[in-house]
Design a protein around this motif. Structure first.
Motif, PDB file in Angstrom:
ATOM      1  N   VAL A 172     -17.443  16.402  10.270  1.00  0.00           N
ATOM      2  CA  VAL A 172     -16.384  15.939   8.840  1.00  0.00           C
ATOM      3  C   VAL A 172     -15.996  17.519   7.563  1.00  0.00           C
ATOM      4  CG1 VAL A 172     -14.707  15.331   7.384  1.00  0.00           C
ATOM      5  CG2 VAL A 172     -16.633  14.009   9.053  1.00  0.00           C
ATOM      6  N   ILE A 173     -16.916  17.154   7.057  1.00  0.00           N
ATOM      7  CA  ILE A 173     -17.320  19.130   6.117  1.00  0.00           C
ATOM      8  C   ILE A 173     -18.709  18.695   5.831  1.00  0.00           C
ATOM      9  CG2 ILE A 173     -16.571  19.912   3.383  1.00  0.00           C
ATOM     10  CD1 ILE A 173     -13.984  17.894   3.672  1.00  0.00           C
ATOM     11  N   VAL A 174     -19.195  20.652   5.142  1.00  0.00           N
ATOM     12  CA  VAL A 174     -19.770  20.819   5.020  1.00  0.00           C
ATOM     13  C   VAL A 174     -20.256  22.102   4.529  1.00  0.00           C
ATOM     14  CG1 VAL A 174     -20.934  21.935   7.333  1.00  0.00           C
ATOM     15  CG2 VAL A 174     -22.698  21.067   5.466  1.00  0.00           C
ATOM     16  N   PRO A 175     -20.650  21.795   3.111  1.00  0.00           N
ATOM     17  CA  PRO A 175     -20.856  23.432   2.328  1.00  0.00           C
ATOM     18  C   PRO A 175     -21.736  24.591   3.106  1.00  0.00           C
ATOM     19  CG  PRO A 175     -21.108  21.389   0.981  1.00  0.00           C
ATOM     20  CD  PRO A 175     -21.381  20.989   2.030  1.00  0.00           C
ATOM     21  N   ILE A 176     -21.513  25.748   3.160  1.00  0.00           N
ATOM     22  CA  ILE A 176     -22.030  26.446   3.722  1.00  0.00           C
ATOM     23  C   ILE A 176     -23.020  27.331   2.551  1.00  0.00           C
ATOM     24  CG2 ILE A 176     -22.110  29.451   4.999  1.00  0.00           C
ATOM     25  CD1 ILE A 176     -18.922  28.416   5.628  1.00  0.00           C
ATOM     26  N   GLY A 177     -24.488  27.637   2.496  1.00  0.00           N
ATOM     27  CA  GLY A 177     -24.870  28.434   1.662  1.00  0.00           C
ATOM     28  C   GLY A 177     -25.199  29.796   1.833  1.00  0.00           C
ATOM     29  N   LYS A 178     -25.244  29.653   3.199  1.00  0.00           N
ATOM     30  CA  LYS A 178     -25.512  31.419   3.148  1.00  0.00           C
ATOM     31  C   LYS A 178     -24.968  32.188   4.110  1.00  0.00           C
ATOM     32  CE  LYS A 178     -30.137  32.416   3.362  1.00  0.00           C
ATOM     33  NZ  LYS A 178     -31.479  32.698   3.233  1.00  0.00           N
ATOM     34  N   LEU A 179     -24.785  33.443   4.210  1.00  0.00           N
ATOM     35  CA  LEU A 179     -23.623  34.157   5.277  1.00  0.00           C
ATOM     36  C   LEU A 179     -24.780  35.183   5.837  1.00  0.00           C
ATOM     37  CD1 LEU A 179     -22.208  34.869   7.978  1.00  0.00           C
ATOM     38  CD2 LEU A 179     -20.428  36.434   6.448  1.00  0.00           C
ATOM     39  N   VAL A 180     -25.446  35.254   6.892  1.00  0.00           N
ATOM     40  CA  VAL A 180     -26.604  35.986   6.920  1.00  0.00           C
ATOM     41  C   VAL A 180     -26.490  37.535   8.784  1.00  0.00           C
ATOM     42  CG1 VAL A 180     -28.657  36.528   8.174  1.00  0.00           C
ATOM     43  CG2 VAL A 180     -28.159  34.546   7.142  1.00  0.00           C
ATOM     44  N   ALA A 181     -25.550  38.325   8.043  1.00  0.00           N
ATOM     45  CA  ALA A 181     -25.103  39.319   8.949  1.00  0.00           C
ATOM     46  C   ALA A 181     -26.539  40.344   9.556  1.00  0.00           C
ATOM     47  CB  ALA A 181     -24.659  40.463   8.049  1.00  0.00           C
ATOM     48  N   ASP A 182     -26.327  41.111  10.442  1.00  0.00           N
ATOM     49  CA  ASP A 182     -27.607  42.543  10.552  1.00  0.00           C
ATOM     50  C   ASP A 182     -28.150  43.267   9.251  1.00  0.00           C
ATOM     51  OD1 ASP A 182     -27.844  41.430  13.038  1.00  0.00           O
ATOM     52  OD2 ASP A 182     -26.276  43.501  13.167  1.00  0.00           O
ATOM     53  N   ASP A 183     -26.996  43.492   8.232  1.00  0.00           N
ATOM     54  CA  ASP A 183     -28.098  44.119   6.986  1.00  0.00           C
ATOM     55  C   ASP A 183     -27.091  43.878   5.839  1.00  0.00           C
ATOM     56  OD1 ASP A 183     -25.460  44.885   7.501  1.00  0.00           O
ATOM     57  OD2 ASP A 183     -25.155  46.647   7.798  1.00  0.00           O
ATOM     58  N   TYR A 184     -27.192  42.705   6.009  1.00  0.00           N
ATOM     59  CA  TYR A 184     -26.198  41.755   4.423  1.00  0.00           C
ATOM     60  C   TYR A 184     -26.624  40.831   4.729  1.00  0.00           C
ATOM     61  CZ  TYR A 184     -21.729  41.757   6.223  1.00  0.00           C
ATOM     62  OH  TYR A 184     -20.721  41.173   7.206  1.00  0.00           O
ATOM     63  N   ILE A 234     -25.034  37.580   2.556  1.00  0.00           N
ATOM     64  CA  ILE A 234     -23.808  35.897   1.372  1.00  0.00           C
ATOM     65  C   ILE A 234     -24.573  35.081   1.026  1.00  0.00           C
ATOM     66  CG2 ILE A 234     -21.539  35.754   1.228  1.00  0.00           C
ATOM     67  CD1 ILE A 234     -19.518  37.571   3.038  1.00  0.00           C
ATOM     68  N   VAL A 235     -24.598  34.682  -0.171  1.00  0.00           N
ATOM     69  CA  VAL A 235     -25.195  33.541  -0.353  1.00  0.00           C
ATOM     70  C   VAL A 235     -24.164  32.773  -2.114  1.00  0.00           C
ATOM     71  CG1 VAL A 235     -27.544  33.026  -2.253  1.00  0.00           C
ATOM     72  CG2 VAL A 235     -27.467  34.743  -0.213  1.00  0.00           C
ATOM     73  N   HIS A 236     -23.852  32.354  -1.457  1.00  0.00           N
ATOM     74  CA  HIS A 236     -22.973  30.938  -2.451  1.00  0.00           C
ATOM     75  C   HIS A 236     -24.089  30.135  -2.463  1.00  0.00           C
ATOM     76  CE1 HIS A 236     -19.398  32.982  -1.918  1.00  0.00           C
ATOM     77  NE2 HIS A 236     -19.375  32.619  -0.115  1.00  0.00           N
ATOM     78  N   ASP A 237     -24.441  29.575  -4.354  1.00  0.00           N
ATOM     79  CA  ASP A 237     -24.320  28.972  -4.495  1.00  0.00           C
ATOM     80  C   ASP A 237     -24.213  27.993  -6.272  1.00  0.00           C
ATOM     81  OD1 ASP A 237     -25.418  30.675  -6.577  1.00  0.00           O
ATOM     82  OD2 ASP A 237     -27.663  30.143  -6.397  1.00  0.00           O
ATOM     83  N   GLY A 238     -22.934  28.642  -5.817  1.00  0.00           N
ATOM     84  CA  GLY A 238     -21.774  27.636  -6.582  1.00  0.00           C
ATOM     85  C   GLY A 238     -21.903  26.385  -6.932  1.00  0.00           C
ATOM     86  N   ASP A 239     -22.117  25.507  -7.582  1.00  0.00           N
ATOM     87  CA  ASP A 239     -21.967  24.678  -7.773  1.00  0.00           C
ATOM     88  C   ASP A 239     -20.534  23.468  -7.840  1.00  0.00           C
ATOM     89  OD1 ASP A 239     -24.412  23.776  -8.007  1.00  0.00           O
ATOM     90  OD2 ASP A 239     -24.246  23.329 -10.237  1.00  0.00           O
ATOM     91  N   ALA A 240     -19.641  25.018  -8.465  1.00  0.00           N
ATOM     92  CA  ALA A 240     -18.009  23.990  -7.745  1.00  0.00           C
ATOM     93  C   ALA A 240     -17.447  23.946  -6.674  1.00  0.00           C
ATOM     94  CB  ALA A 240     -17.120  25.414  -9.117  1.00  0.00           C
ATOM     95  N   ALA A 241     -17.912  25.284  -5.575  1.00  0.00           N
ATOM     96  CA  ALA A 241     -17.584  25.020  -4.440  1.00  0.00           C
ATOM     97  C   ALA A 241     -17.659  24.338  -3.627  1.00  0.00           C
ATOM     98  CB  ALA A 241     -17.520  26.374  -4.078  1.00  0.00           C
ATOM     99  N   SER A 242     -19.100  23.718  -3.818  1.00  0.00           N
ATOM    100  CA  SER A 242     -19.920  22.016  -3.656  1.00  0.00           C
ATOM    101  C   SER A 242     -19.474  21.033  -3.403  1.00  0.00           C
ATOM    102  CB  SER A 242     -21.455  22.868  -3.369  1.00  0.00           C
ATOM    103  OG  SER A 242     -21.872  23.930  -2.600  1.00  0.00           O
ATOM    104  N   GLU A 243     -19.406  21.565  -4.932  1.00  0.00           N
ATOM    105  CA  GLU A 243     -18.492  19.803  -5.423  1.00  0.00           C
ATOM    106  C   GLU A 243     -17.447  19.560  -4.438  1.00  0.00           C
ATOM    107  OE1 GLU A 243     -18.649  19.900  -9.507  1.00  0.00           O
ATOM    108  OE2 GLU A 243     -20.543  20.000 -10.032  1.00  0.00           O
ATOM    109  N   LEU A 244     -16.092  20.689  -5.021  1.00  0.00           N
ATOM    110  CA  LEU A 244     -14.886  20.616  -4.007  1.00  0.00           C
ATOM    111  C   LEU A 244     -15.483  19.565  -2.793  1.00  0.00           C
ATOM    112  CD1 LEU A 244     -11.481  20.640  -4.009  1.00  0.00           C
ATOM    113  CD2 LEU A 244     -12.231  22.736  -3.764  1.00  0.00           C
ATOM    114  N   ALA A 245     -16.227  20.500  -2.071  1.00  0.00           N
ATOM    115  CA  ALA A 245     -16.248  20.445  -0.452  1.00  0.00           C
ATOM    116  C   ALA A 245     -17.060  18.753  -0.577  1.00  0.00           C
ATOM    117  CB  ALA A 245     -16.944  21.377  -0.156  1.00  0.00           C
TER     118      ALA A 245
END
Length: 370
Positions: free
Chosen positions: A318-330, A332-343
């Motif tokens: 259904v819907i699941v928050p994304i915590g982290k995107l892992v690339a080869d050399d970087y 992207i980390v998301h730990d914001g409560d507002a976005a997770s609460e919206l999701a």
């Protein structure tokens, strides 16, 4: 052993269904044990739907029969040229015991679009809906009652003609099977990590990316395996630097001012869950943008704080928050409560509609029993 029941009167769609009940159906106690811990895609109901199509006869001989192997000639076109499509939707048990499904007309339309792209016959919407009702009529006991559980419905179609010439098959079969599904997140919804694939592409321009066909998923299996090795549950695909979708889900970015941004592309599957989520967001007054989104926009937005989170959506989770995107050399980390609460809030509203706990303002539910 099976029992053929008398032919029924023509349905509202003009079909005359033949129902062959399975006299070796799963015993009640065994079925109850399965429903107590069904997993996903591991157990199947006692019956399935089978409708034939031929160039001369069109759609004909609709029937419900015992679940079991499908006889197939070794030269069947699907085995050689991958003429195959499928869908996925769920049946939900409401508190009063009734059984419903969610936006099946959208699944029927998407199956038709997939059929057109794969040179397969289009199954009329009314036939699609009747196939769901006919299967539920004999296998309603398989729809579980525990919270967040459902009966997963898998309609599919493939070329059956035994012919090795490279052309569209003249004989096709449509089938419907069902499998009880446990709650996707047994211990509560948890953010997932996703891996960025820069080596592999899910689909190309003019390809079959917008069709729900097995080949698209087959091509995602290797990068998905590599994602697991990186500790990620999903893989994100790009097209010339622009975000496409995950291996089996759509992606939504959340901005600091509450906008939802989701990629738009001709090679992305039109997600029914995604469309529903975006509608619910708009109902709340949120701004929704469907447009091309580059991976650089996400990366730079996360660094500046203008993109505060992301979530994925699809039929299963259904819907699941994304915590982290892992690339080869970087990363992207998301730990914001507002976005997770919206999701999670959108997820609660959507599942509430599906299970009959929240008013269905848009008329998305279709009853399958009674």
């Amino acid at each position: 052993m099976t029992i053929d029941l008398p032919l029924q009167a023509p349905s509202a769609a003009g079909l005359v269904w033949n129902v062959t009940r399975n006299t070796e159906a799963t015993p009640d106690a065994e079925r109850d044990a399965i429903l107590a811990d069904p997993g996903f895609g591991q157990h199947f109901t006692d019956h399935m739907v089978d409708i034939c199509w031929s160039e001369k006869g069109g759609w004909h001989r609709p029937r419900v029969q015992p679940y079991g192997p499908i006889p197939l000639d070794p030269a069947a076109a699907v085995l050689h040229y991958s003429q195959e499509i499928f869908e996925g939707l769920k049946a939900y048990r409401h508190a009063d015991g009734s059984i419903w499904t969610f936006r099946p007309d959208r699944n029927a339309a998407r199956l038709q679009r997939s059929a057109q792209r794969l040179a397969l016959p289009e199954l009329p919407t009314e036939y699609f809906l009747e196939s769901l009702r006919e299967l539920i009529a004999v296998d309603s006991a398989w729809v579980p009652t525990a919270p967040e559980t459902s009966l997963y419905l898998r309609p599919f179609m493939f070329a059956k003609e035994a012919f090795l010439g490279v052309r569209a098959a003249k004989k096709v079969g449509y089938y419907l099977i069902a499998s009880p599904a446990a709650a996707y997140f047994a211990g509560g919804v948890q953010p997932v990590n996703i891996a960025l694939s820069t080596r592999y592409a899910r689909a190309g321009k003019g390809g079959t990316g917008a069709a729900k066909t097995g080949g698209n998923y087959a091509s995602s299996l290797l990068p998905q395996a590599e994602a697991y090795e990186k500790g990620c549950q999903q893989v994100l695909f790009l097209d010339d630097g622009y975000i496409e979708e995950l291996g089996g889900m759509n992606l939504v970015l959340v901005t600091d001012d509450g906008r939802l941004i989701t990629p738009e592309s001709d090679s992305i599957l039109q997600g029914i869950t995604l469309a529903s989520v975006l509608q619910l967001a708009q109902d709340r007054g949120l701004v929704v943008e469907q447009r091309k989104v580059s991976i650089d926009e996400w990366r730079e937005g996360a660094a500046s704080g203008s993109i505060v989170g992301a979530f994925a959506c699809g039929t299963a989770a259904v819907i699941v928050p994304i915590g982290k995107l892992v690339a080869d050399d970087y990363e992207i980390v998301h730990d914001g409560d507002a976005a997770s609460e919206l999701a999670l809030s959108l997820r609660e509203e959507l599942t509430g509609i599906q299970y009959g706990r929240v008013a269905d303002r848009h008329g998305w539910l279709t009853r399958l029993d009674g």
